[in-house]
Scaffold this motif. Structure first.
Motif, PDB file in Angstrom:
ATOM      1  N   LYS A 138       0.925  -1.097   0.029  1.00 18.97           N
ATOM      2  CA  LYS A 138      -0.025   0.152   0.220  1.00 18.97           C
ATOM      3  C   LYS A 138       0.777   1.191  -0.146  1.00 18.97           C
ATOM      4  CE  LYS A 138      -3.783   2.064   2.395  1.00 18.97           C
ATOM      5  NZ  LYS A 138      -4.989   2.002   3.595  1.00 18.97           N
ATOM      6  N   ALA A 139       1.888   1.182   0.879  1.00 18.66           N
ATOM      7  CA  ALA A 139       2.775   2.398   0.710  1.00 18.66           C
ATOM      8  C   ALA A 139       3.627   2.526  -0.531  1.00 18.66           C
ATOM      9  CB  ALA A 139       3.859   2.209   1.960  1.00 18.66           C
ATOM     10  N   GLN A 140       3.784   1.643  -1.268  1.00 19.48           N
ATOM     11  CA  GLN A 140       4.555   1.559  -2.573  1.00 19.48           C
ATOM     12  C   GLN A 140       3.541   2.154  -3.514  1.00 19.48           C
ATOM     13  OE1 GLN A 140       5.389  -2.650  -2.812  1.00 19.48           O
ATOM     14  NE2 GLN A 140       7.675  -1.864  -2.575  1.00 19.48           N
ATOM     15  N   GLN A 141       2.265   1.755  -3.385  1.00 20.86           N
ATOM     16  CA  GLN A 141       1.393   2.028  -4.404  1.00 20.86           C
ATOM     17  C   GLN A 141       0.935   3.666  -4.156  1.00 20.86           C
ATOM     18  OE1 GLN A 141      -1.877  -0.522  -3.570  1.00 20.86           O
ATOM     19  NE2 GLN A 141      -0.982  -1.991  -4.619  1.00 20.86           N
ATOM     20  N   GLN A 142       1.013   4.083  -2.875  1.00 22.53           N
ATOM     21  CA  GLN A 142       0.913   5.663  -2.709  1.00 22.53           C
ATOM     22  C   GLN A 142       1.850   6.410  -2.721  1.00 22.53           C
ATOM     23  OE1 GLN A 142      -1.028   5.308   1.217  1.00 22.53           O
ATOM     24  NE2 GLN A 142      -2.981   4.499   0.459  1.00 22.53           N
ATOM     25  N   VAL A 144       4.768   6.541  -0.882  1.00 27.84           N
ATOM     26  CA  VAL A 144       5.011   7.097   0.390  1.00 27.84           C
ATOM     27  C   VAL A 144       6.050   5.777   1.198  1.00 27.84           C
ATOM     28  CG1 VAL A 144       3.157   8.670   0.934  1.00 27.84           C
ATOM     29  CG2 VAL A 144       2.781   6.129   1.534  1.00 27.84           C
TER      30      VAL A 144
END
Length: 198
Positions: A138-142, A144
């Motif tokens: 999720k952090a990669q997709q966003q 961040v």
């Protein structure tokens, strides 16, 4: 075999491969950090049993017998006497003896514990690795991922690595975190972590 290393006592330490941001402003540590950064040498993060992180004249902090090396990955000099650094946890060590050193930096006589053996996450505990994997994805997709306090490579198939990331992030007492740090069997450490998260 014992080695002597400079110590940086903290109320809570770091785990192998873990991320530890520090703000350095005490005179005794400015020289140490500058030297460690220039020479690419680690220093020891020791967990405080009794005493203060900030130097108190005449006080000798009581330290736990387990700790972990810290390698400086990033360093920013904000002001002449103020550094911001980001460290990565290295080998764990047993602390045998503490002596006063130059500039008031404690020196520890330590012996290193072996790195975790590669033990794959068993299917019964796979959901814990998957949960961590989703946070990273999720952090990669966003965009961040640089704000996530986890260094790559993401060893989501390894018991020790997954257990250490949970142990760092969970709101556990320093005593329990030390117990997990000292567990030499990566599978047992992961099993213990999963019990604390229930």
């Amino acid at each position: 075999m014992q080695h002597t290393i400079p110590l940086f006592p903290l109320s809570q330490g770091v785990f192998p491969d873990g991320m530890l941001p520090l703000q350095i402003f005490e005179v005794r540590y400015l020289d140490l950090i500058k030297r460690c950064h220039q020479q690419q040498l680690p220093f020891g993060i020791a967990w405080i049993k009794q005493g203060s992180e900030v130097q108190v004249p005449g006080e000798v902090p009581a330290l736990h017998s387990l700790g972990c090396l810290a390698h400086i990955r990033e360093m920013e000099q904000v002001q002449p006497n103020f550094f911001r650094i980001v460290c990565q946890g290295g080998l764990r060590f047993e602390l045998h003896d503490v002596q006063a050193g130059p500039f008031g930096v404690w020196q520890g006589s330590v012996s290193y514990l072996a790195q975790d053996e590669e033990v794959e996450v068993p299917s019964a505990l796979q959901s814990f690795a998957d949960r961590l994997g989703k946070v990273i994805a999720k952090a990669q997709q966003q965009g961040v991922i640089d704000r996530l306090p986890i260094f790559p490579p993401y060893q989501l198939d390894q018991c020790g690595w997954v257990a250490n990331r949970y142990a760092e992030a969970m709101p556990l007492s320093p005593a329990i975190k030390l117990q997990l740090l000292g567990e030499l069997d990566p599978l047992k450490r992961l099993e213990a972590v999963t019990q604390f998260s229930e």
